[in-house]
Design an enzyme around this catalytic site. Structure first.
Site, PDB file in Angstrom:
ATOM      1  N   GLY A  29      21.535  21.744  53.809  1.00 20.34           N
ATOM      2  CA  GLY A  29      22.368  20.571  53.875  1.00 20.34           C
ATOM      3  C   GLY A  29      21.898  19.697  55.399  1.00 20.34           C
ATOM      4  O   GLY A  29      20.669  20.125  55.577  1.00 20.34           O
ATOM      5  N   GLY A  30      22.748  18.977  55.763  1.00 25.99           N
ATOM      6  CA  GLY A  30      22.487  18.218  57.061  1.00 25.99           C
ATOM      7  C   GLY A  30      22.009  19.164  58.231  1.00 25.99           C
ATOM      8  O   GLY A  30      21.378  18.611  59.151  1.00 25.99           O
ATOM      9  N   GLY A  68     -14.066   6.594  64.238  1.00 26.90           N
ATOM     10  CA  GLY A  68     -12.835   6.296  64.909  1.00 26.90           C
ATOM     11  C   GLY A  68     -12.229   7.722  65.372  1.00 26.90           C
ATOM     12  O   GLY A  68     -11.545   7.529  66.663  1.00 26.90           O
ATOM     13  N   ALA A  69     -12.544   8.670  64.901  1.00 21.33           N
ATOM     14  CA  ALA A  69     -12.088  10.104  65.385  1.00 21.33           C
ATOM     15  C   ALA A  69     -12.887  10.073  66.917  1.00 21.33           C
ATOM     16  O   ALA A  69     -12.166  11.005  67.601  1.00 21.33           O
ATOM     17  CB  ALA A  69     -12.659  11.163  64.413  1.00 21.33           C
TER      18      ALA A  69
HETATM   19  C1  HXC Z   1      32.950  28.077  54.743  1.00 23.21           C
HETATM   20  C2  HXC Z   1      31.537  29.770  54.048  1.00 23.21           C
HETATM   21  C3  HXC Z   1      30.639  28.770  53.883  1.00 23.21           C
HETATM   22  C4  HXC Z   1      30.675  27.366  54.335  1.00 23.21           C
HETATM   23  C5  HXC Z   1      29.616  30.534  53.269  1.00 23.21           C
HETATM   24  N1  HXC Z   1      31.029  30.718  53.585  1.00 23.21           N
HETATM   25  N2  HXC Z   1      29.468  29.162  53.481  1.00 23.21           N
HETATM   26  N3  HXC Z   1      32.636  29.403  54.491  1.00 23.21           N
HETATM   27  N4  HXC Z   1      32.033  27.133  54.668  1.00 23.21           N
HETATM   28  N5  HXC Z   1      29.878  26.470  54.531  1.00 23.21           N
HETATM   29  C6  HXC Z   1      31.662  32.156  53.594  1.00 23.21           C
HETATM   30  C7  HXC Z   1      31.893  32.669  52.241  1.00 23.21           C
HETATM   31  O1  HXC Z   1      33.026  32.158  51.652  1.00 23.21           O
HETATM   32  C8  HXC Z   1      31.970  34.061  52.294  1.00 23.21           C
HETATM   33  O2  HXC Z   1      33.503  34.421  52.767  1.00 23.21           O
HETATM   34  C9  HXC Z   1      30.914  34.173  53.571  1.00 23.21           C
HETATM   35  O3  HXC Z   1      30.910  33.073  54.259  1.00 23.21           O
HETATM   36  C10 HXC Z   1      29.666  34.801  52.949  1.00 23.21           C
HETATM   37  O4  HXC Z   1      29.257  33.963  52.042  1.00 23.21           O
HETATM   38  P1  HXC Z   1      28.663  34.490  50.668  1.00 23.21           P
HETATM   39  O5  HXC Z   1      28.514  33.153  49.701  1.00 23.21           O
HETATM   40  O6  HXC Z   1      29.351  35.897  50.155  1.00 23.21           O
HETATM   41  O7  HXC Z   1      27.222  35.089  50.955  1.00 23.21           O
HETATM   42  P2  HXC Z   1      25.634  34.877  50.333  1.00 23.21           P
HETATM   43  O8  HXC Z   1      26.043  35.391  48.929  1.00 23.21           O
HETATM   44  O9  HXC Z   1      24.753  35.471  51.166  1.00 23.21           O
HETATM   45  O10 HXC Z   1      25.375  33.285  50.110  1.00 23.21           O
HETATM   46  C11 HXC Z   1      25.377  32.646  51.603  1.00 23.21           C
HETATM   47  C12 HXC Z   1      25.211  31.070  51.217  1.00 23.21           C
HETATM   48  C13 HXC Z   1      26.319  30.632  50.411  1.00 23.21           C
HETATM   49  C14 HXC Z   1      23.844  30.854  50.457  1.00 23.21           C
HETATM   50  C15 HXC Z   1      25.269  30.349  52.607  1.00 23.21           C
HETATM   51  O11 HXC Z   1      27.724  31.308  51.121  1.00 23.21           O
HETATM   52  C16 HXC Z   1      26.711  29.087  50.285  1.00 23.21           C
HETATM   53  O12 HXC Z   1      25.834  28.530  49.380  1.00 23.21           O
HETATM   54  N6  HXC Z   1      27.471  28.586  51.103  1.00 23.21           N
HETATM   55  C17 HXC Z   1      27.542  27.247  50.928  1.00 23.21           C
HETATM   56  C18 HXC Z   1      26.505  26.326  51.594  1.00 23.21           C
HETATM   57  C19 HXC Z   1      26.701  24.931  51.485  1.00 23.21           C
HETATM   58  O13 HXC Z   1      26.582  24.319  50.653  1.00 23.21           O
HETATM   59  N7  HXC Z   1      27.135  24.457  52.739  1.00 23.21           N
HETATM   60  C20 HXC Z   1      27.372  23.315  52.818  1.00 23.21           C
HETATM   61  C21 HXC Z   1      26.053  22.435  53.160  1.00 23.21           C
HETATM   62  S1  HXC Z   1      26.095  20.982  53.543  1.00 23.21           S
HETATM   63  P3  HXC Z   1      34.152  35.851  52.450  1.00 23.21           P
HETATM   64  O14 HXC Z   1      35.279  35.516  53.334  1.00 23.21           O
HETATM   65  O15 HXC Z   1      33.912  35.882  51.367  1.00 23.21           O
HETATM   66  O16 HXC Z   1      33.261  36.665  53.165  1.00 23.21           O
HETATM   67  C22 HXC Z   1      26.208  21.076  55.040  1.00 23.21           C
HETATM   68  C23 HXC Z   1      26.598  19.550  55.746  1.00 23.21           C
HETATM   69  C24 HXC Z   1      26.088  19.359  57.177  1.00 23.21           C
HETATM   70  O17 HXC Z   1      26.060  21.683  55.762  1.00 23.21           O
HETATM   71  C25 HXC Z   1      25.929  18.012  57.451  1.00 23.21           C
HETATM   72  C26 HXC Z   1      25.357  17.793  58.575  1.00 23.21           C
HETATM   73  C27 HXC Z   1      25.279  16.120  58.651  1.00 23.21           C
END
Ligand code: HXC
Length: 514
Positions: free
Chosen positions: A169-170, A404-405
């Site tokens: 993401g961001g 030019g290079a």
């Molecule tokens: C809260 C989160 C989390 C999140 C993971 N966890 N991402 N909790 N917010 N963004 C937690 C899970 O619930 C889990 O908790 C633990 O972290 C481990 O995650 P798993 O999914 O079990 O691990 P894994 O299988 O290794 O997968 C990792 C992952 C996946 C690929 C990162 O968790 C995932 O896709 N997360 C969401 C990613 C995402 O879309 N983030 C937002 C992006 S947008 P428990 O308690 O079960 O251990 C963004 C915007 C930023 O970030 C903007 C800036 C401008």
């Protein structure tokens, strides 16, 4: 008091476990280190001073009020690398997947603000699921607070991002603003939208690795400057990079003791350039012979390989090298090579690292792909970067400097301080064949023997232009040097340039053609 101290120690020990031993074990099972193990590997033993170990999130939605972990998923503090100070943060995947909450962001921002005041590099170890979903917009705000610091710190202190897990993401935009991005093969990935979203929107099927893995970013997108096989190697190479850099834009680079009497003539330089000017050779052989201990730390080695950039020491001083690579696409300048090298030049200029340009370039790459892709504005980036740079700048033309290079690659006209050439240099508007076919088109066509006429005209052109002497007569080349003396000459010149002062006109900021 003893009880209170014991309680403090107990709390700290508990905090150090992050999300708990089970989660640390699962991190290890994935071949990843814990956030603390990474810090230990990165910094000098016993030098890490942690702050904000007891910070907790303040959210309550979605049951978060019942889940608290001291430190809130990021370790922050100050440490030393080879005795020199740095600020760092290390995201802890065992706590909410290292996701970024308001409090987590505040810890990182505090470190960044302090590093700016102290004038020390910032190293971010990233391993995070992105914005903490339960906190909503507050965590998005936290990211923006970090992006602002990244931007304000740019050119003030070196910023290094190490990607050791997901970065989606961001969230990718913080590393993207920093100076160097390190990734680990097969365990780190960066993308704006993941494979599932890609499939929904574009119907493309792509794996995490292919979409945003280390190899992809090191070779296709150019997002990653360095990739390594594992976390240990990655962190050791972050230490190596730091050793070439100053602490901030006012600081000098670390300089090693150097015995000038140890420099000798190097006859091997004479055997590198092939007799046939159209035959390639490996510019890295020249670089290795030029630099101290033959030690060249290449940046972006898998991306736009027709240009080489990286750090080395010469005479004990840190320098940045930009070199055309005749072995890849004849060393031509294309879009990716221009962007890669322009950013490197600007980094070095921002941090007072002198530049050495090794030039063997047949020109810019022709074709619709390049023209439609914007080679004009991208090539202009490199031109702009060299022209605005005020650090010591030396050019050595080993063979071709065409069109030019010639101007772009730190020519005398854009403030090259000392411009040298080997006797093998060919400095002209274009290569002999192209030139002769244009300027002697009629003579060749009307000749009873066009092939012989072409050969005669080629010989005439090569005799007149394909050498460094006309440029030297004009003073565009300061000296034509015996290749065997190159190392001695360049080290002496860098020493001479140590007192160089040059400035650009006062302005708010320039408008580099982005
Ligand atoms: C809260 C989160 C989390 C999140 C993971 N966890 N991402 N909790 N917010 N963004 C937690 C899970 O619930 C889990 O908790 C633990 O972290 C481990 O995650 P798993 O999914 O079990 O691990 P894994 O299988 O290794 O997968 C990792 C992952 C996946 C690929 C990162 O968790 C995932 O896709 N997360 C969401 C990613 C995402 O879309 N983030 C937002 C992006 S947008 P428990 O308690 O079960 O251990 C963004 C915007 C930023 O970030 C903007 C800036 C401008």
């Amino acid at each position: 008091m003893k009880n209170k101290i014991d309680e403090l120690l107990k709390k700290k020990e508990k905090a150090k476990l992050g999300g708990g031993q089970e989660k640390i074990d699962s991190q290890h099972a994935k071949g990843k280190l814990s956030a603390r193990e990474r810090v230990e590997l990165l910094v000098d033993e016993g030098s890490f001073e942690e702050i904000d170990i007891f910070v907790k999130h303040r959210a309550s939605d979605f049951g978060l009020n019942k889940q608290h972990f001291a430190g809130d998923g990021v370790i922050t503090g100050f440490a030393k690398i080879d005795g020199r100070p740095i600020a760092l943060y290390s995201q802890d995947f065992t706590v909410f997947g290292g996701s970024l909450s308001e409090a987590h962001a505040e810890k990182i921002v505090k470190i960044m603000d302090t590093a700016m005041k102290l004038g020390i590099p910032i190293i971010g170890l990233n391993d995070s699921g992105g914005a903490r979903i339960q906190e909503g917009v507050v965590s998005l705000g936290g990211y923006a607070d970090i992006f602002l610091r990244n931007t304000l710190a740019s050119g003030v202190v070196p910023q290094i991002s190490v990607i050791l897990g997901p970065c989606a993401g961001g969230a990718v935009y913080s590393p993207a603003i920093t100076d160097f991005v390190f990734m680990v093969k097969n365990s780190s990935y960066m993308f704006v939208t993941g494979p599932n979203v890609v499939k929904t929107v574009t119907h493309e099927e792509v794996s995490f690795e292919d979409l945003g893995g280390a190899e992809t970013h090191a070779s296709k997108s150019g997002v990653a400057h360095f990739i390594f096989d594992n976390e240990v190697e990655t962190l050791l190479n972050v230490r190596r990079l730091i050793n070439f850099l100053p602490l901030n834009f006012r600081d000098k680079c670390p300089e090693l003791d150097f015995n000038f009497k140890s420099i000798k003539r190097e006859e091997k330089f004479n055997d590198i350039i092939p007799d046939n000017p159209n035959k390639p050779y490996d510019m890295k052989k020249i670089i290795e012979l030029l630099v101290d201990q033959n030690d060249f730390f290449e940046v972006h080695s898998g991306f736009a390989e027709n240009i080489i950039v990286g750090f080395a020491k010469m005479g004990g001083m840190s320098i940045g090298i930009i070199a055309n690579q005749p072995e890849v696409l004849a060393g031509v300048l294309d879009i990716n090579a221009s962007v890669k090298s322009a950013r490197f030049v600007r980094f070095c200029d921002a941090f007072n690292i002198p530049l050495l340009v090794l030039e063997d370039v047949p020109g810019f790459l022709p074709g619709t792909e390049q023209e439609w892709g914007g080679i004009i504005r991208h090539g202009a980036k490199l031109l702009y970067a060299f022209a605005e740079a005020t650090v010591p700048k030396i050019t050595l033309i080993t063979r071709k400097a065409y069109g030019g290079a010639y101007d772009v690659m730190n020519s005398k006209h854009i403030r090259g301080d000392f411009n040298y050439a080997w006797p093998s240099a060919e400095i002209a508007v274009m290569g002999p064949k192209g030139a002769v076919e244009i300027i002697f088109k009629k003579e060749i066509a009307n000749s009873p023997n066009p092939d012989e006429e072409l050969d005669n005209k080629l010989a005439e052109y090569i005799e007149k232009f394909a050498n460094p002497y006309i440029a030297a007569e004009r003073g565009y080349i300061d000296e034509i040097i015996d290749p065997a003396d190159s190392r001695i000459k360049l080290i002496k010149t860098f020493q001479l340039l140590k007192t160089k002062v040059d400035n650009n006109p006062k302005k708010k900021h320039g408008n580099i053609p982005l």
